[in-house]
Design an enzyme around this catalytic site. Structure first.
Site, PDB file in Angstrom:
ATOM      1  N   ASP A  84     -10.142  -4.098  -5.177  1.00 30.43           N
ATOM      2  CA  ASP A  84      -9.510  -3.116  -4.278  1.00 30.43           C
ATOM      3  C   ASP A  84     -10.274  -1.795  -4.328  1.00 30.43           C
ATOM      4  O   ASP A  84     -10.356  -1.163  -5.386  1.00 30.43           O
ATOM      5  CB  ASP A  84      -8.050  -2.916  -4.728  1.00 30.43           C
ATOM      6  CG  ASP A  84      -7.238  -2.118  -3.729  1.00 30.43           C
ATOM      7  OD1 ASP A  84      -7.816  -1.283  -3.010  1.00 30.43           O
ATOM      8  OD2 ASP A  84      -6.018  -2.339  -3.671  1.00 30.43           O
ATOM      9  N   SER A  99       0.832  -1.201   0.000  1.00 31.27           N
ATOM     10  CA  SER A  99       0.000   0.000   0.000  1.00 31.27           C
ATOM     11  C   SER A  99       0.872   1.260   0.000  1.00 31.27           C
ATOM     12  O   SER A  99       1.628   1.461  -0.956  1.00 31.27           O
ATOM     13  CB  SER A  99      -0.965  -0.070   1.193  1.00 31.27           C
ATOM     14  OG  SER A  99      -1.928   0.934   1.120  1.00 31.27           O
ATOM     15  N   HIS A 140      -8.055  -4.727  -0.865  1.00 24.56           N
ATOM     16  CA  HIS A 140      -6.784  -4.043  -0.582  1.00 24.56           C
ATOM     17  C   HIS A 140      -5.910  -4.892   0.357  1.00 24.56           C
ATOM     18  O   HIS A 140      -4.693  -4.726   0.375  1.00 24.56           O
ATOM     19  CB  HIS A 140      -7.062  -2.669   0.028  1.00 24.56           C
ATOM     20  CG  HIS A 140      -5.895  -1.742  -0.058  1.00 24.56           C
ATOM     21  ND1 HIS A 140      -5.395  -1.268  -1.248  1.00 24.56           N
ATOM     22  CD2 HIS A 140      -5.095  -1.209   0.915  1.00 24.56           C
ATOM     23  CE1 HIS A 140      -4.355  -0.480  -1.011  1.00 24.56           C
ATOM     24  NE2 HIS A 140      -4.151  -0.439   0.299  1.00 24.56           N
TER      25      HIS A 140
END
Ligand code: MLT
Length: 207
Positions: free
Chosen positions: A159, A109, A190
């Site tokens: 996501d 991320s 995610h």
């Protein structure tokens, strides 16, 4: 050896690996994580590798990150460029201090986003990168010589933070600069799952 230090500019953990043939991993956590977050992941996907794991210096509330954002998925690119150089310089210092070859970044991320930025802005610092749930870091990406540099991009089809088209654009940008990109889209959101671990493990085995 586990070494927790704050005196090279970043609070970080360094774990000396038992297998010198393995490239070290630079572990880069997501928003709200810290230097301990990805140690278990690193040990699982690259047993015996040295692990270098800094904590992002930017605070969003109480949540550490590697660079500022204006909103979710909207980056402060001025800060991103500055923080990318700062992190790249930390890696160079840590390589000297711990006697390491260029590492492979393993980022999740926000950590994957600064790893992607480092590939484009400071391509010599990394031997490659596994980018988990990454986005395009720069609206106008710099040209970079990534010739043959291995990059794994794992994105989630569901996501909510990274649109599929954005992950595709990132993979394309890296490939256009010469990186050997392996982009997989998983039936995931995610968050990371077992499929991510297996794919990263197998990809690292091939490096
Ligand atoms: C970012 O800010 O880097 C992305 O939005 C991912 C995240 O939430 O950290």
């Amino acid at each position: 050896m586990t070494d927790t230090k704050a005196d090279t500019g970043f609070v970080h953990v360094f774990e000396q690996g038992s297998d010198p043939a393995r490239k070290p991993l630079l572990l880069l956590h997501g928003t709200g994580g810290d230097e301990r977050d990805l140690l278990g992941l690193g040990r699982t996907v690259a047993p015996g590798a040295s692990l270098l794991s800094p904590r992002g210096k930017v605070l969003e509330g109480a949540a550490p990150r590697f660079f500022r954002r204006l909103a979710e998925g909207v980056f402060d690119e001025h800060d991103l460029r500055r923080r990318t150089d700062e992190l790249a310089d930390f890696v160079l210092e840590a390589r000297e201090r711990y006697g390491l070859p260029a590492p492979i970044a393993l980022g999740f991320s926000n950590g994957a986003n600064i790893a992607a930025a480092m590939l484009l802005q400071r391509p010599d610092v990394l031997a490659g990168a596994a980018l988990l749930r990454a986005m395009v870091p720069f609206a106008e990406p710099p040209r970079a010589d990534l010739k043959g540099k291995p990059v794994l991009v794992l994105s989630g089809a569901l996501d909510p933070i990274v649109p599929a088209s954005n992950a595709e654009r990132l993979a394309r940008q890296l490939g256009e600069n010469g990186a050997a990109v392996d982009h997989r889209v998983l039936p995931a959101g995610h968050g990371l799952g077992q499929a991510d671990l297996s794919l990263v493990h197998d990809w690292i085995e091939r490096q």
